[in-house]
Enzyme design. Structure first.
Site, PDB file in Angstrom:
ATOM      1  N   THR A  48       0.808  -1.102   0.071  1.00  0.00           N
ATOM      2  CA  THR A  48       0.098  -0.177  -0.025  1.00  0.00           C
ATOM      3  C   THR A  48       0.791   1.211  -0.061  1.00  0.00           C
ATOM      4  O   THR A  48       0.565   2.174  -0.657  1.00  0.00           O
ATOM      5  CB  THR A  48      -1.075   0.097   1.244  1.00  0.00           C
ATOM      6  OG1 THR A  48      -1.704  -1.214   0.947  1.00  0.00           O
ATOM      7  CG2 THR A  48      -1.727   1.373   1.357  1.00  0.00           C
ATOM      8  N   SER A  54       1.272  -7.437  -1.034  1.00  0.00           N
ATOM      9  CA  SER A  54       1.570  -8.463  -0.459  1.00  0.00           C
ATOM     10  C   SER A  54       0.769  -9.599  -0.340  1.00  0.00           C
ATOM     11  O   SER A  54       1.134 -10.890  -0.226  1.00  0.00           O
ATOM     12  CB  SER A  54       1.999  -8.147   1.219  1.00  0.00           C
ATOM     13  OG  SER A  54       0.321  -7.873   1.825  1.00  0.00           O
TER      14      SER A  54
END
Length: 160
Positions: free
Chosen positions: A11, A53
């Site tokens: 992010t 991720s």
């Protein structure tokens, strides 16, 4: 002493083009954030991956472990998505005598209300003062990387 910053995506480096769009992992903002903060300590940024991720594979984690092992620096910060940060921390645990700090953001660094800058600063400081091991710097707290979890209900990291 120099600090290595390995960027893997997540992010912290996400780009959104409009409210309805899919995101992309853009160029890392880490170097810009550190320059804006006027960081005087020598550091090197190496972009290793550009992935969310949740998309990281065992091969990607092996690449991260190898990059840490091969790095001449003893102090390493890894930018990482928060959803599987603890998986990577466990993959790194016990593999080296270096100080490794994983860090991410719950909102992209490009957003005005992002936690990215604060978290990165904490991680950079932790890398300088913590002992060897794997650490996670999130939410104003430094966690043992093997004894922490992301609590999705409160959108925060907590000791496990």
């Amino acid at each position: 002493m120099s600090v290595l910053i390995l960027t893997t995506g997540g992010t912290i480096d996400k780009l959104y083009f409009d409210a309805l769009s899919e995101y992309q992992i853009g160029d890392s903002v880490v170097d810009r954030l550190l320059k804006t903060a006027r960081v005087a300590m020598p550091y090197r940024v190496h972009e290793l991956l550009r992935k969310d991720s949740l998309e990281l594979t065992d091969d990607d984690r092996a690449l991260i472990v190898r990059a840490v092992a091969d790095a001449p620096e003893q102090r390493i910060v890894i930018t990482h998505g928060t959803d599987t940060m603890t998986d990577t921390a466990r993959a790194l645990a016990g593999r080296t005598n270096k100080t490794i700090v994983l860090v991410g953001a719950l909102a992209p660094a490009r957003f005005a209300d992002s936690d990215a800058t604060f978290n990165l600063g904490m991680a950079f400081a932790t890398a300088q003062v913590a002992g060897p091991g794997v650490w996670i710097a999130m939410n104003g707290t430094i966690f043992d990387g093997t004894k922490v979890r992301k609590d999705r209900a409160i959108n925060s990291f907590v000791a496990a």
